[in-house]
Design an enzyme around this catalytic site. Sequence first.
Site, mmCIF file in Angstrom:
data_model
loop_
_atom_site.group_PDB
_atom_site.id
_atom_site.type_symbol
_atom_site.label_atom_id
_atom_site.label_comp_id
_atom_site.label_asym_id
_atom_site.label_seq_id
_atom_site.Cartn_x
_atom_site.Cartn_y
_atom_site.Cartn_z
ATOM 1 N N HIS A 1 2.608 0.100 -4.940
ATOM 2 C CA HIS A 1 1.667 0.384 -3.844
ATOM 3 C C HIS A 1 2.370 0.661 -2.517
ATOM 4 C CE1 HIS A 1 1.401 -3.527 -1.518
ATOM 5 N NE2 HIS A 1 1.968 -3.980 -2.607
ATOM 6 N N GLY B 1 5.825 -6.478 -6.646
ATOM 7 C CA GLY B 1 7.141 -6.813 -6.108
ATOM 8 C C GLY B 1 7.376 -8.310 -6.107
ATOM 9 N N CYS C 1 -1.266 -16.197 16.121
ATOM 10 C CA CYS C 1 -1.663 -17.355 16.928
ATOM 11 C C CYS C 1 -2.480 -18.315 16.082
ATOM 12 C CB CYS C 1 -2.574 -16.912 18.057
ATOM 13 S SG CYS C 1 -1.682 -16.092 19.345
ATOM 14 N N GLN D 1 10.610 -2.112 -0.028
ATOM 15 C CA GLN D 1 10.320 -1.216 1.099
ATOM 16 C C GLN D 1 11.117 0.082 1.029
ATOM 17 O OE1 GLN D 1 8.099 -1.431 3.595
ATOM 18 N NE2 GLN D 1 7.283 -3.396 2.953
ATOM 19 N N ASN E 1 11.171 -5.583 5.648
ATOM 20 C CA ASN E 1 9.787 -5.107 5.788
ATOM 21 C C ASN E 1 9.281 -5.175 7.221
ATOM 22 O OD1 ASN E 1 10.184 -7.839 4.606
ATOM 23 N ND2 ASN E 1 8.057 -8.117 5.217
ATOM 24 N N SER F 1 7.818 -2.009 -5.995
ATOM 25 C CA SER F 1 6.374 -2.186 -6.085
ATOM 26 C C SER F 1 5.675 -0.851 -5.810
ATOM 27 C CB SER F 1 5.952 -3.223 -5.045
ATOM 28 O OG SER F 1 4.561 -3.357 -5.037
ATOM 29 N N THR G 1 0.153 -7.469 -22.640
ATOM 30 C CA THR G 1 -0.220 -6.080 -22.905
ATOM 31 C C THR G 1 -0.021 -5.221 -21.669
ATOM 32 O OG1 THR G 1 -1.795 -6.841 -24.542
ATOM 33 C CG2 THR G 1 -2.147 -4.612 -23.697
HETATM 34 N N1 PLP Z 1 9.303 -7.624 -0.870
HETATM 35 C C1 PLP Z 1 9.132 -6.933 0.260
HETATM 36 C C2 PLP Z 1 10.327 -6.553 1.072
HETATM 37 C C3 PLP Z 1 7.856 -6.559 0.676
HETATM 38 O O1 PLP Z 1 7.694 -5.871 1.804
HETATM 39 C C4 PLP Z 1 6.754 -6.936 -0.131
HETATM 40 C C5 PLP Z 1 5.372 -6.619 0.309
HETATM 41 O O2 PLP Z 1 5.100 -6.481 1.480
HETATM 42 C C6 PLP Z 1 6.988 -7.645 -1.305
HETATM 43 C C7 PLP Z 1 8.278 -7.976 -1.656
HETATM 44 C C8 PLP Z 1 5.859 -8.036 -2.211
HETATM 45 O O3 PLP Z 1 5.389 -6.919 -2.905
HETATM 46 P P1 PLP Z 1 3.949 -6.946 -3.636
HETATM 47 O O4 PLP Z 1 2.928 -6.773 -2.565
HETATM 48 O O5 PLP Z 1 3.995 -5.793 -4.581
HETATM 49 O O6 PLP Z 1 3.860 -8.245 -4.326
#
Ligand code: PLP
Length: 373
Positions: free
Chosen positions: A201, A72, A322, A179, A151, A199, A237
């Site tokens: 994952h 992402g 913190c 998200q 997020n 993204s 690639t």
């Molecule tokens: N954008 C948002 C809103 C996300 O929550 C995140 C990851 O937490 C990212 C971008 C980045 O994605 P990636 O971990 O695939 O680089």
Amino acid sequence: MKRLIYADNAATTKLDNEAFEAMTPYLLNEYGNASQPYSFAREPKKALAEARQIIATAINALPEEIYFTSCGTESDNWVIKGSAFIDAEKRATITSAIEHHAVLKACEAIERLGLPVAYIKPDSKGLITPKPLESIITDNTRLVSVMYSNNEIGTIEPIKELAQVAHRHGALFHTDAVQAVGHIAIDVKALDVDMLSASAHKFNGPKGIGFLYIRKGVSLGSFNDGGSQESGRRAGTENIASIVGMSVALKNNLAKLNENESHIIKLEHLLLSGLSELDYIRNGAENHIPGNISLSFKDCDGEALLHRLDLAGICVSTGSACDSVNTQISHVLKAIDLEERYAKGTIRVSLGKDNTEEEIFAIISALKKIVKP
Ligand code: PLP
């Protein structure tokens, strides 16, 4: 072994079993380079085309509008930096103050090169409405980038309305939907967005793979120069195994979208009602990504909460961290003007399809022990 309760699905998700199985042939036997003309490259080439088609169908795009990236962050950087110098007349970018750092830091980078960037402040629920955009957009605006859903607090933004404002002023519209993709239905044509980042994952796909939707005809500089992969716009690639895994994970998640959503919403209600005797604020808007629950406990320390929950085998995130002197409140909580007494005690519980009622009861019980009413 201590039982793990994974409640940090907005950070990453567990790999879908079928996605894993679909990946293995391309890691072990079908390792040919999809760009080669010989027959051993036929199978990876076919897999690449099929995955592109599956992903395009999932968001109502054309296959040639899907560009595979490494994550992402890369997709976001590509949009912000790749569009920076395409039009000498249109130099300005508008984004929001609550974007992920993948967008914010990329914007800072183009600011350092002399390009103006304006940051829209959200309302107290994290909503970016069309009105503040209307008030700052000009015909010199090249790009408007507003995330589909936040997020940290889960708020879903009015993307279609924001895209309409951008287009009325001749600007491109991008949304970071990292998200959202795989969690709610997304139709790029109905939303009328020009670019969209995702993204794998985050939706039970493998790590290190993502995609960028670029509407046909949109002018964007190439991300990598080199070979002719990804229509020459993102050379390198292709990671066929991960691309295949991403497409299977997305297809599987979308097939069970409603089922997963009602399960997660049920768990969300269970958690919130179980915590009712504690003094907390639930951040974000009514319209939010299912399961993204940002909780701010009065006069608590979010980082300490995270570590105490960790000792109980529960994984969550925090909205504050913190250092040796201060508690750093996240840029999102600052932007929504959350009172400091609450902001410092923020955690994000993000539930996924695999979470169970039993796990929610364990989270409630742990939080009740840690946070005094
Ligand atoms: N954008 C948002 C809103 C996300 O929550 C995140 C990851 O937490 C990212 C971008 C980045 O994605 P990636 O971990 O695939 O680089």
